[in-house]
Enzyme design. Structure first.
Site, PDB file in Angstrom:
ATOM      1  N   LYS A  65       0.808  -1.237   0.000  1.00 61.73           N
ATOM      2  CA  LYS A  65       0.000   0.000   0.000  1.00 61.73           C
ATOM      3  C   LYS A  65       0.840   1.287   0.000  1.00 61.73           C
ATOM      4  O   LYS A  65       0.403   2.303  -0.516  1.00 61.73           O
ATOM      5  CB  LYS A  65      -0.955   0.007   1.198  1.00 61.73           C
ATOM      6  N   ASP A 101     -10.165   3.050   1.897  1.00 66.94           N
ATOM      7  CA  ASP A 101     -10.282   2.377   3.200  1.00 66.94           C
ATOM      8  C   ASP A 101     -11.039   3.213   4.244  1.00 66.94           C
ATOM      9  O   ASP A 101     -11.988   2.742   4.860  1.00 66.94           O
ATOM     10  CB  ASP A 101      -8.891   2.036   3.760  1.00 66.94           C
TER      11      ASP A 101
END
Length: 275
Positions: A65, A101
């Site tokens: 990420k 997210d």
């Protein structure tokens, strides 16, 4: 035909394919979604191959990420501030990174709370990648008060420095436990209670208010020991399936232009986890 995939290492456990394939079926959009193991030393080669491929994009999971940031052509402002990307869109060979997210988590949380966040005191436990994206999304909503508790002080200070928000405070886990009655919403972003370490809890709930909302981003097991304890004290609980599904639905919308039925996706994930 829209093609997308999720990459990470390890990747076998990922539930994204079941969930995204359900979204394709439900929306009637012709598409496929797969998972692919990409070790860290192959990330750059994968990103280069994605530019020339017919994939609409991909999801990024651990451990890529942050590492993927310098390899992309463009990064959305929010993902830049969070310092992590979980969704990539391929626009004719130009790769754009996003982070769904935090916003995905908030969509799930809002289904559980009865008041606006501006009226609520929130405790966030953890200061890792997931905590960063959730803290960033929360700070934009302006909760009445936001406390972040973490075991490691270094990580906590780094996150607080990046947030730069008012009414945001860092504290030790012990102090959080002592002040628990103050909080309306508790969020665990650590892996405490996650399979196979199912007996651990992120925080003692002795002083929990009975009308609190307790959220855990862990989804395997579906109900962690911590959430069971919260339920016994009368709290409203939410497991990690909400965040998984909502962030996935937002990624799906970026690739297809259509926001899918999240209840249907949730059902598919829960069935898979119960197997």
């Amino acid at each position: 035909m829209i093609k997308a995939l999720v990459i990470g290492d390890p990747i076998n456990h990922s539930l994204s394919p079941v969930m995204q394939e359900a979204a394709f079926q439900q929306t009637g959009i012709s598409g496929t979604y797969e998972k692919r193991r990409v070790p860290s030393d192959e990330l750059e080669a994968f990103v280069n191959s994605l530019k020339d491929s017919n994939y609409a994009g991909c999801n990024i999971t651990i451990p890529h990420k942050v590492a993927i940031l310098p390899l992309l052509d463009e990064i959305d402002e929010e993902a830049k501030e969070i310092g992590a990307v979980n969704t990539v869109v391929n626009e004719d060979g130009k790769l754009i990174g996003y982070n769904t997210d935090g916003k995905g988590f908030l969509l799930g949380l809002k289904e559980k709370i009865s008041k606006p966040l501006s009226d609520l005191n929130v405790l966030l436990i953890g200061a890792g990648g997931a905590a960063r994206s959730i803290a960033y999304a929360l700070s934009k909503e302006g909760p009445k008060y936001l406390a972040i508790a973490n075991r490691s002080e270094g990580r906590l200070h780094s996150l607080l420095k990046d947030l730069k928000g008012e009414r945001i405070e860092g504290m030790s886990l012990q102090r959080a436990e002592e002040n628990l009655a103050r909080f309306d919403v508790l969020i665990n972003t650590t892996n405490a209670g996650m399979h196979p370490d199912t007996e651990s809890v992120p925080l003692n709930l002795n002083l929990l208010k009975s009308d609190a909302v307790v959220s855990d981003i862990v989804y395997n097991p579906l109900t962690t020991k911590w959430l069971k304890e919260a339920e016994e004290k009368g709290a409203t609980t939410d497991n990690g399936v909400s965040m998984l599904v909502m962030q996935g639905a937002m990624a799906f919308e970026k690739w297809t232009g259509t926001f899918p039925d999240t209840n249907n996706m949730k059902q598919v994930v829960i069935e898979q986890l119960r197997r």
